[in-house]
Design a protein around this motif. Structure first.
Motif, short mmCIF file in Angstrom:
data_model
loop_
_atom_site.label_atom_id
_atom_site.label_comp_id
_atom_site.label_asym_id
_atom_site.label_seq_id
_atom_site.Cartn_x
_atom_site.Cartn_y
_atom_site.Cartn_z
N TYR A 1 8.02 -2.49 -5.42
CA TYR A 1 8.17 -1.70 -4.59
C TYR A 1 7.58 -0.43 -4.82
CZ TYR A 1 11.47 -4.97 -2.67
OH TYR A 1 12.09 -6.06 -2.23
N ASN A 2 7.86 0.18 -6.09
CA ASN A 2 7.43 1.48 -6.73
C ASN A 2 6.08 1.13 -7.05
OD1 ASN A 2 9.88 3.18 -6.85
ND2 ASN A 2 10.54 1.51 -8.14
N ILE A 3 5.51 -0.18 -7.38
CA ILE A 3 4.04 -0.29 -7.53
C ILE A 3 3.30 -0.38 -6.14
CG2 ILE A 3 2.30 -1.96 -7.70
CD1 ILE A 3 4.38 -3.39 -9.84
N SER A 4 3.86 -0.55 -5.04
CA SER A 4 3.15 -0.17 -3.75
C SER A 4 2.95 1.16 -3.36
CB SER A 4 3.81 -1.23 -2.54
OG SER A 4 5.03 -0.65 -2.44
N LYS A 5 4.37 2.00 -3.77
CA LYS A 5 4.34 3.38 -3.33
C LYS A 5 3.32 3.96 -4.20
CE LYS A 5 9.18 3.27 -1.72
NZ LYS A 5 10.42 3.40 -2.06
N ALA A 6 3.24 3.79 -5.61
CA ALA A 6 2.16 4.40 -6.39
C ALA A 6 0.88 3.93 -5.71
CB ALA A 6 2.19 3.73 -7.87
N ALA A 7 0.52 2.84 -5.42
CA ALA A 7 -0.87 2.45 -4.93
C ALA A 7 -1.31 3.16 -3.76
CB ALA A 7 -0.81 0.81 -4.52
N HIS B 1 2.15 0.03 3.32
CA HIS B 1 2.09 -0.12 1.90
C HIS B 1 1.30 -1.36 1.45
CE1 HIS B 1 4.20 3.40 1.38
NE2 HIS B 1 5.52 2.93 2.14
N VAL B 2 1.29 -2.37 2.03
CA VAL B 2 0.93 -3.79 1.69
C VAL B 2 -0.71 -3.50 1.88
CG1 VAL B 2 0.47 -6.16 2.37
CG2 VAL B 2 2.78 -5.18 2.22
N SER B 3 -1.18 -2.99 2.84
CA SER B 3 -2.60 -2.86 3.28
C SER B 3 -3.15 -1.99 2.14
CB SER B 3 -2.74 -1.98 4.61
OG SER B 3 -2.43 -2.83 5.50
N LEU B 4 -2.46 -0.89 1.66
CA LEU B 4 -3.33 -0.07 0.62
C LEU B 4 -3.07 -0.62 -0.64
CD1 LEU B 4 -2.21 3.50 1.80
CD2 LEU B 4 -4.06 2.23 2.46
N LEU B 5 -2.03 -1.52 -1.04
CA LEU B 5 -1.80 -2.20 -2.25
C LEU B 5 -2.90 -3.21 -2.44
CD1 LEU B 5 -0.23 -2.82 -4.69
CD2 LEU B 5 1.21 -4.38 -3.36
N VAL B 6 -3.19 -3.98 -1.12
CA VAL B 6 -4.19 -5.09 -1.23
C VAL B 6 -5.51 -4.30 -1.44
CG1 VAL B 6 -5.77 -6.73 0.17
CG2 VAL B 6 -2.97 -6.67 0.26
N TYR B 7 -5.73 -3.31 -0.87
CA TYR B 7 -7.07 -2.41 -0.83
C TYR B 7 -7.22 -2.15 -2.53
CZ TYR B 7 -10.74 1.46 -0.86
OH TYR B 7 -11.48 2.31 -0.94
#
Length: 359
Positions: free
Chosen positions: A137-143, A9-15
């Motif tokens: 947490y929900n921001i990362s899941k949405a990302a 999730h961190v990887s996709l959030l950063v992207y």
């Protein structure tokens, strides 16, 4: 026990934070500022970002995953902390607000030319607010969900393989470049977003996977930028690239389907999701910073106040060129934060550890 962010999730959030509407004008910026074969400089920018992420990893390791706000507040008096927080909140809020207005202006020009841009900006801000109050947490899941809606669009570049002209990639490198330094900073700002990983320390597991995830997110961004820019440099001549405002949108307009009339409008509409995550991430970072100054304040009220202030400020620049000029200068400031904040934290940590050894 609080839920922790997974490395995936961190990887996709950063992207998703890094990738935004600047991708549609990036090939032009590379041609204008870097000259012939300017797309090659993206490899250098990727290396610089990796170096910056390494600095962040040192902060993470030395702090043992402690929040950067705790590091700052334990070492510095409030007379220094408050102005520092004010700068961070101002830059992050302004970036979030103007990135939103930039997207709205471009979207309005292509899709809804008669609609007032601030009406669309209001709708985007409402969506951003609803995500911000859900927490990181929900921001990362949405990302993560939004990532799958956007990433497939890279496959559309396969339509241009047949018309790719290797002769456009001349043996000349960086000739006819202009404003190499300041132009280079403007291009580097397209990679910004990874520095917000500094605020994720308390939300991830204390292991090396977190930093690896940030690197992977940045590499995904680099692959996207390089692929898109190389395609544009091979499809268009150098002079054509310099004369186009948004060469990627013009490129997508070349795609024709019997069942879809304007593919470029559909793809640009999908990039609302990447823009939304960028807005949300920067406003969330600003909210977290303000919360350290006013710890008893309601989180939802803080988010609403910051979004409201951002909306009010967004009325000031009333043309796209003015918005992009503001973003350019804010990008310079954010580059300073991206490098300066980790170095500042490293100095604090090294001095504090040195002091403990002498106790």
């Amino acid at each position: 026990m609080k839920e922790k962010l997974y490395p995936f999730h961190v990887s996709l959030l950063v992207y998703m934070i890094q990738t935004g509407v600047i991708i549609f004008s990036l090939p032009r910026l590379l041609a204008q500022h870097m000259g012939y074969n300017g797309w090659i400089t993206l490899f250098a920018y990727t290396g610089v970002v990796m170096l910056n992420i390494y600095l962040i990893s040192l902060v993470y390791r030395l702090s043992n995953g402690k929040s950067i706000f705790q590091i700052i507040e334990q070492a510095l008096p409030k007379v220094i902390v408050l102005p520092l927080y004010f700068i961070l909140v101002s830059v992050w809020t302004m970036l979030g607000c103007l990135v939103a207005k930039q997207y709205v202006f471009i979207f309005q020009a292509f899709v809804f030319p008669t609609t007032h841009p601030m009406f669309m900006k209001f709708l985007v801000d409402v969506l951003a607010y609803l995500l911000i109050i859900k927490g990181i947490y929900n921001i990362s899941k949405a990302a993560t969900s939004f990532f799958w809606l956007v990433i497939w669009t890279l496959l559309l570049l396969l339509f241009f393989v047949k018309n790719f002209q290797w002769v456009n990639l001349t043996p000349f490198f960086f000739q006819e470049s202009t404003d190499f330094f300041l132009g280079g900073l403007s291009i580097f700002s397209s990679f910004l977003g990874y520095e917000l990983a500094l605020l994720l320390f308390p939300y991830v597991e204390k292991n090396k996977s977190f930093i690896k995830a940030v690197h992977i997110g940045n590499l995904l961004t680099a692959i996207t930028y390089i692929t898109v820019s190389l395609t544009c440099f091979g499809f268009y001549s150098f002079n054509q690239l310099q004369g186009m405002k948004y060469p990627v949108i013009d490129l997508l307009a070349q795609i024709k389907f019997p069942f879809v009339e304007r593919v470029d409008n559909i793809i640009f509409s999908l990039f609302l999701f990447t823009t939304l995550i960028t807005i949300v991430a920067y406003i969330w970072a600003a909210k977290e910073t303000v919360h350290r100054v006013i710890p008893r304040a309601n989180s939802k009220w803080l988010a609403g106040t910051i979004v409201g202030i951002a909306f009010a400020v967004a009325w000031i620049p009333d043309v796209l060129n003015e918005v992009e000029l503001w973003i350019k200068y804010l990008g310079y400031m954010e580059i300073g934060i991206a490098f300066g904040l980790p170095l500042f934290l490293l100095i604090i940590l090294l001095l504090s550890k040195g002091g403990k050894k002498h106790v």
